[in-house]
Design an enzyme around this catalytic site. Structure first.
Site, PDB file in Angstrom:
ATOM      1  N   HIS A 192      51.835 -36.506 -34.497  1.00  0.00           N
ATOM      2  CA  HIS A 192      51.317 -37.054 -35.751  1.00  0.00           C
ATOM      3  C   HIS A 192      52.441 -37.163 -36.776  1.00  0.00           C
ATOM      4  O   HIS A 192      52.611 -38.211 -37.433  1.00  0.00           O
ATOM      5  CB  HIS A 192      50.196 -36.157 -36.277  1.00  0.00           C
ATOM      6  N   GLU A 193      53.206 -36.090 -36.928  1.00  0.00           N
ATOM      7  CA  GLU A 193      54.281 -36.103 -37.916  1.00  0.00           C
ATOM      8  C   GLU A 193      55.396 -37.063 -37.518  1.00  0.00           C
ATOM      9  O   GLU A 193      56.025 -37.680 -38.382  1.00  0.00           O
ATOM     10  CB  GLU A 193      54.826 -34.690 -38.109  1.00  0.00           C
ATOM     11  N   HIS A 217      54.765 -40.420 -38.810  1.00  0.00           N
ATOM     12  CA  HIS A 217      55.206 -40.644 -40.193  1.00  0.00           C
ATOM     13  C   HIS A 217      56.728 -40.790 -40.271  1.00  0.00           C
ATOM     14  O   HIS A 217      57.250 -41.683 -40.939  1.00  0.00           O
ATOM     15  CB  HIS A 217      54.791 -39.465 -41.088  1.00  0.00           C
TER      16      HIS A 217
END
Length: 456
Positions: free
Chosen positions: A24-25, A28
């Site tokens: 998920h990170e 980003h």
């Protein structure tokens, strides 16, 4: 329950969720760096740092509390116009030729001071030369891609897991055998739905079906004078009968018999896939079943996920009420509902129980654990798209609002209104974050004190 298998199930689930958080990170960080943004930190977890390593301008690491993660993208909050010590027509430069931007800290009022402190903390990470790499200065569509990258990764993880399960194992659902229902089991007593799985107690009333003389292998042919074609019809007749008199005609060893009883009103789920409970008539029988297997590819997976998405969005709308129900269950004011939300602690507990049960084959256990991880990723992805700070959806909403506001200004030949100041919404973000923290604590305590039972 085998302790080793239980531990392996918990470890598998925790590692899978940590991997999901890490990806998920990355969702980003990768686009942020690709668009020229500066990322100074990439961490999995919160709290004290367990391990970290500096690679270039980014510090990668793991923290002690594995309940999330974050990446630090420099310049998320723009300076307030009234605090910006910058002359647009006569900019100042340092000795190296970098443009100088200073933030004054001269605000009063609780929320104003909170916003001011947040801006100042944000700008402590900015060094000379970073001015053109600040997140708030990116084009609106770049901001959307960066902030949507994280939850989109979770949705992709869910998609590929579901696709693998549906394609290799298939969707397996128990379906009643065709034709007039043949009884598979007869309950000896009436056990409340939220207590199913335990043995009959002396205080439990006898089940209507048992009182009527029904036994496994009987074929039900009529209910209150209505000829029975299949199980779905019989089930509807029983549920609609409330606590009324029931005359049941059935065959046993080729001989027609008649049993008379009264159905009882019980809280029961609408169906195996819809756990919404309501007061309906209850008899206490189950029919013989067979397992229907349906295999599917990517299109089938998307269709199934579409239905799951609708259910998840509906669940998100009911989340505060459901968490309140968990809180009441903690203090003993009510039983915990089977469809109540769970935390990562509850997910780990479910994973451990499934891995250690002797009621399922290894393949079934593996599939269940994979679906559990996929379900968590689907929820995390959709949850992060909620348009409220500090969630990713709040930043996405701010970027979209910036695009609309600038587009309207251009269409009306008015000056560019500039960047959207998401810092002004920080008081809302603090309230939302506090609410999320409280709900998280309630769910963790609930998963420890009154855990959701597994169906295996």
């Amino acid at each position: 329950m085998t302790p080793l298998l239980y531990t392996l199930g918990v470890v598998f689930f925790v590692l899978a969720i940590l991997a999901s958080i890490g990806l998920h990170e990355l969702g980003h960080m990768i686009p942020a760096k690709a668009f020229g943004g500066k990322v100074t930190q990439y961490f999995i977890g919160f709290g004290p740092t367990v391990w970290s390593k500096q690679v270039g301008e980014t510090e990668y690491g793991v923290k002690a509390i594995p309940l999330g993660g974050y990446v630090k993208i420099v310049g998320m909050l723009p300076p307030a116009a009234e605090d910006l010590d910058e002359d647009a027509e006569h900019p100042q430069y340092d000795e190296d030729g970098n443009r100088v931007i200073r933030i004054r800290k001269s605000n009063t009022g609780m929320f104003t001071q909170l916003v001011s402190d947040a801006r100042a903390a944000e700008w402590e990470h900015i060094k000379p030369g970073d001015e053109d790499r600040l997140f708030y200065r990116m084009a609106w569509w770049k901001k959307v891609i960066v902030m949507a990258g994280g939850p989109t990764v979770n949705l992709l993880i869910a998609f590929f897991i579901f696709w693998g399960v549906f394609g290799l194992y298939g969707t397996r659902t128990p379906e009643p055998d065709a034709g007039q229902p043949v009884i598979d089991t007869v309950s000896r007593c009436v056990i409340p739905y939220n207590e199913e799985g335990r043995d009959c107690a002396a205080s439990d009333p006898p089940a209507p079906a048992y009182e009527a003389g029904l036994r496994p292998g009987d074929v039900i042919t009529s209910f209150n004078g209505t000829s029975v074609r299949d199980w779905d019809q019989l089930r509807a007749l029983i549920r609609a009968n409330d606590n009324g008199r029931a005359v049941i005609v059935y065959e046993r060893d080729g001989v027609e018999r008649t049993g008379t009883t009264s159905t009882t009103v019980e809280l029961r789920p609408a169906s195996a896939s819809d756990l919404t409970v309501s007061q309906v008539g209850f008899l206490g029988v189950t029919p013989t079943f067979h397992t229907a297997v349906v295999y599917g590819g990517p299109v089938y997976t998307l269709q199934e996920m579409g239905g799951m998405t609708v259910q998840t969005v509906e669940a998100l709308g009911q989340l505060p009420v459901k968490v309140y129900g968990v809180g009441r269950a903690i203090v003993g004011a009510q039983e915990r509902e089977q469809d109540s939300p769970v935390s990562i602690v509850g997910g780990g507990r479910i994973a451990g129980e499934v891995a250690s049960t002797d009621k399922a084959q290894v393949t079934e256990k593996a599939v269940f654990l994979l679906l559990l991880v996929a379900g968590f990723n689907l929820f995390i992805g959709l949850f992060n798209f909620i348009p409220l700070l500090p969630l990713d959806g709040g930043h996405i909403a701010g970027a979209l609002y910036e695009a609309i506001r600038r587009g309207v200004a251009r269409a009306r030949h008015r000056p560019d209104p500039g960047y959207v100041d998401v810092a002004k919404l920080l008081p809302v973000a603090y309230v939302v974050a506090s609410a999320l923290l409280v709900m998280g604590v309630v769910l963790i305590v609930g998963d420890l004190v009154v855990p959701v039972r597994t169906e295996f």
